[in-house]
Scaffold this motif. Structure first.
Motif, mmCIF file in Angstrom:
data_model
loop_
_atom_site.group_PDB
_atom_site.id
_atom_site.type_symbol
_atom_site.label_atom_id
_atom_site.label_comp_id
_atom_site.label_asym_id
_atom_site.label_seq_id
_atom_site.Cartn_x
_atom_site.Cartn_y
_atom_site.Cartn_z
ATOM 1 N N UNK A 1 0.862 -1.184 0.000
ATOM 2 C CA UNK A 1 0.000 0.000 0.000
ATOM 3 C C UNK A 1 0.898 1.233 0.000
ATOM 4 N N UNK A 2 0.803 2.020 -1.057
ATOM 5 C CA UNK A 2 1.635 3.213 -1.219
ATOM 6 C C UNK A 2 0.800 4.455 -0.977
ATOM 7 N N UNK A 3 1.337 5.348 -0.178
ATOM 8 C CA UNK A 3 0.645 6.596 0.160
ATOM 9 C C UNK A 3 1.551 7.762 -0.192
ATOM 10 N N UNK A 4 1.026 8.702 -0.971
ATOM 11 C CA UNK A 4 1.766 9.906 -1.350
ATOM 12 C C UNK A 4 0.966 11.133 -0.908
ATOM 13 N N UNK A 5 1.665 12.180 -0.538
ATOM 14 C CA UNK A 5 1.015 13.396 -0.040
ATOM 15 C C UNK A 5 1.674 14.608 -0.672
ATOM 16 N N UNK A 6 0.830 15.589 -1.054
ATOM 17 C CA UNK A 6 1.279 16.873 -1.586
ATOM 18 C C UNK A 6 0.710 17.982 -0.705
ATOM 19 N N UNK A 7 1.552 18.912 -0.336
ATOM 20 C CA UNK A 7 1.214 19.902 0.681
ATOM 21 C C UNK A 7 0.662 21.178 0.058
ATOM 22 N N UNK A 8 -0.188 21.876 0.837
ATOM 23 C CA UNK A 8 -0.690 23.223 0.537
ATOM 24 C C UNK A 8 -1.359 23.304 -0.832
ATOM 25 N N UNK A 9 -2.419 22.526 -0.987
ATOM 26 C CA UNK A 9 -3.248 22.581 -2.186
ATOM 27 C C UNK A 9 -4.645 23.033 -1.791
ATOM 28 N N UNK A 10 -5.265 23.833 -2.643
ATOM 29 C CA UNK A 10 -6.581 24.386 -2.327
ATOM 30 C C UNK A 10 -7.429 24.440 -3.586
ATOM 31 N N UNK A 11 -8.758 24.374 -3.450
ATOM 32 C CA UNK A 11 -9.635 24.526 -4.613
ATOM 33 C C UNK A 11 -9.811 25.999 -4.972
ATOM 34 N N UNK A 12 -10.039 26.253 -6.213
ATOM 35 C CA UNK A 12 -10.302 27.616 -6.683
ATOM 36 C C UNK A 12 -11.801 27.880 -6.573
ATOM 37 N N UNK A 13 -12.169 28.727 -5.649
ATOM 38 C CA UNK A 13 -13.575 29.020 -5.398
ATOM 39 C C UNK A 13 -14.074 30.126 -6.307
ATOM 40 N N UNK A 14 -15.357 30.070 -6.605
ATOM 41 C CA UNK A 14 -16.006 31.081 -7.430
ATOM 42 C C UNK A 14 -17.284 31.535 -6.740
ATOM 43 N N UNK A 15 -17.775 32.695 -7.139
ATOM 44 C CA UNK A 15 -18.980 33.285 -6.552
ATOM 45 C C UNK A 15 -20.231 32.635 -7.153
ATOM 46 N N UNK A 16 -20.453 31.403 -6.788
ATOM 47 C CA UNK A 16 -21.648 30.694 -7.216
ATOM 48 C C UNK A 16 -21.915 29.564 -6.231
ATOM 49 N N UNK A 17 -23.100 28.944 -6.377
ATOM 50 C CA UNK A 17 -23.515 27.835 -5.526
ATOM 51 C C UNK A 17 -23.434 28.239 -4.066
ATOM 52 N N UNK A 18 -22.679 27.499 -3.266
ATOM 53 C CA UNK A 18 -22.640 27.747 -1.829
ATOM 54 C C UNK A 18 -21.948 29.047 -1.470
ATOM 55 N N UNK A 19 -21.083 29.557 -2.339
ATOM 56 C CA UNK A 19 -20.323 30.777 -2.048
ATOM 57 C C UNK A 19 -20.959 32.006 -2.684
ATOM 58 N N UNK B 1 -23.480 33.893 -1.619
ATOM 59 C CA UNK B 1 -23.790 34.934 -0.635
ATOM 60 C C UNK B 1 -22.635 35.207 0.323
ATOM 61 N N UNK B 2 -21.441 34.794 -0.031
ATOM 62 C CA UNK B 2 -20.298 35.014 0.860
ATOM 63 C C UNK B 2 -19.880 36.475 0.817
ATOM 64 N N UNK B 3 -19.708 37.079 1.983
ATOM 65 C CA UNK B 3 -19.279 38.465 2.084
ATOM 66 C C UNK B 3 -17.753 38.564 2.027
ATOM 67 N N UNK B 4 -17.257 39.521 1.247
ATOM 68 C CA UNK B 4 -15.823 39.729 1.153
ATOM 69 C C UNK B 4 -15.176 38.793 0.146
#
Length: 487
Positions: free
Chosen positions: A277-295, A297-300
């Motif tokens: 069983x091989x496990x690999x990890x990559x650090x500091x990754x984030x999704x690119x959010x857009x002003x739609x769906x759940x976000x 009505x997000x302020x700021x």
């Protein structure tokens, strides 16, 4: 038997007796009928096929009318019962960490058109083994997991998802309430490691981590294999002509190995069932959010939710199927090899909650009754949870009653069904707080030959929103139906 084992059994029996007394105090209306219904559920022989058969159990001293009367008109102090569940001994990981699993299990009812507040539930393996959307009532369940391969979990909470509900927002609020109750009960202190919350691919793990940012929790969730995340913005000098600096770095495409780069941590473990069983990890990754769906009505400005992406890959599967890799997203950064292995093991333990759902439905008969009222369904669900909790507390006390064709099982390896098989012996030793039934006569019922002239109202089926998008559908007025839900 050693003196230590006798003391442990005495403490376990005292804990079970206190919970039974506290559970009876949580039953505000028709408590005797609901309590004896739970005892019949625990002591019945074999799986529960129909709900009315529980009235024939010796532990249910009342008639079958009280069974339905308790479910339809009884009252349960759910807040008090939740606090009682949070105060019980809970399983923890090897490092003393609480690991919570969250998942949704549907109570399917495709032919219950008269039941309100139904939603389309995603199912697989029903009928032609295809992905289908079946009407039913989905329940979000939170449970504490154990270490190692086991079918035992400690169920802490259950919430019915109404049509139009945002799964991520409801789940985040549910986990917040559970964590606050655990902290108030002394299950977590400042010196303890953060609580790990494990979810499957149906949840937006970065959004839930953002909603739970002020709690001592870590979020671990599976991601689809076609996701694209972004790296942090590289440090660079600004252009002399000015301009806004970029907010996101280069892309990390799950399906493109050329975009992965160098791993943060790599571990290889030899397993007897899956090979290497091989496990690999990559650090500091984030999704690119857009002003739609759940976000929408997000302020700021939209936040940047960084985490660690973990890829699990095994050499082969025991079933011989396709060994596709599993992608996970962890809400912490700077992961060490020990953190990566811990997250991988915790995600594998999340499947133990599936064994609990299977026990609820196949053995305890959770989805067998056809209850029209959603409140009656909630009462029955909490009775199932209370019965499962009593089985968990009776685990060190039960005796493995083995059928002639079954293999011998050690005491610490008894399954939930095996513990239930011997619960009747414990029930005889545990005092029942329910009062004796009063003699009564059955009602006259409907006169013979008469027909029901009031047809029940038919209700449309809504849906549960997984990403927070707006839920708006046109209303239709038909004879014998109610308007479709909007908003």
């Amino acid at each position: 038997m050693s003196v230590l084992q006798q003391i442990d059994k005495r403490e376990a029996f005292a804990t079970l007796s206190r919970f039974r007394a506290g559970f009876y105090d949580c039953l505000d209306g028709r408590g005797d009928a609901l309590f004896e219904l739970t005892d019949a559920l625990l002591c019945a022989d074999g799986p529960v096929k129909t709900q009315v058969e529980l009235a024939l159990a010796p532990e249910h001293r009342r008639g079958h009318g009280s069974l339905y009367g308790g479910l339809n008109h009884g009252r349960i102090d759910v807040a008090r019962l939740r606090r009682a569940l949070a105060g019980l001994p809970l399983p923890k990981a090897a490092d003393g960490r609480l690991v919570l699993a969250v998942d949704v299990s549907p109570w399917l009812g495709p032919d219950t058109a008269t039941c309100p507040d139904r939603s389309f539930c995603h199912t697989y393996g029903r009928g032609d083994a295809k992905h289908q959307m079946i009407p039913g009532r989905p329940y979000s369940v939170v449970a504490a997991l154990e270490t190692g391969r086991t079918s035992w979990t400690a169920v802490l909470d259950a919430i019915r998802l109404n049509p139009g509900a945002d799964v991520a927002a409801v789940t985040a609020a549910q986990v917040r309430d559970v964590v606050e109750r655990l902290v108030a009960a002394g299950q977590w202190t400042v010196a303890d490691p953060d609580i790990l919350v494990v979810r499957d691919a149906g949840y937006d793990a970065p959004r839930i981590a953002y909603l739970l940012g002020n709690l001592p929790v870590e979020v671990l969730g599976r991601m689809r294999s076609d996701r694209v995340l972004r790296r942090p913005t590289p440090p660079r000098a600004y252009h002399p002509k000015g301009g806004r600096p970029p907010k996101h770095g280069s892309e990390f495409i799950f399906g493109d190995t050329a975009t992965w780069g160098v791993e943060q941590a790599v571990t290889v473990t030899d397993t007897p069932r899956y090979g290497k069983a091989t496990t690999r990890a990559w650090d500091r990754l984030h999704p690119r959010l857009t002003k739609r769906a759940a976000w929408l009505d997000h302020d700021g400005p939209l936040p940047i939710i960084e985490g660690t992406v973990i890829r699990l890959n095994v050499e082969h599967l025991p079933s011989g199927g396709d060994d596709k890799p599993v992608w996970l997203w962890w809400s912490r950064v700077d992961a060490s090899p020990a953190d990566v292995d811990r997250c991988g093991q915790a995600f594998l333990r999340r499947f133990d909650l599936g064994h609990t759902f299977r026990l609820f439905k196949q053995t305890l008969g959770w989805t067998k009754p056809r209850l029209r009222s959603p409140r009656a369904a909630d009462r029955w669900t909490w009775l199932i949870i209370a019965a499962h909790t009593q089985l968990r507390l009776a685990r060190p006390l039960a005796v493995g009653l083995r059928r002639p064709w079954e293999k011998k099982t050690e005491q610490h390896k008894l399954t939930v069904a095996r513990v239930r098989r011997g619960f009747r012996n414990l029930h005889a030793k545990s005092p029942s707080p329910a009062s004796a039934p009063k003699p009564s006569k059955p009602g006259p019922g409907r006169p013979a030959g008469s027909k029901n002239r009031r047809s029940a109202t038919r209700h449309d089926v809504g849906r549960v929103l997984a990403t927070g998008e707006a839920h708006a559908r046109p209303s239709h007025h038909r004879k014998g139906t109610t308007p479709r839900r909007t908003g």
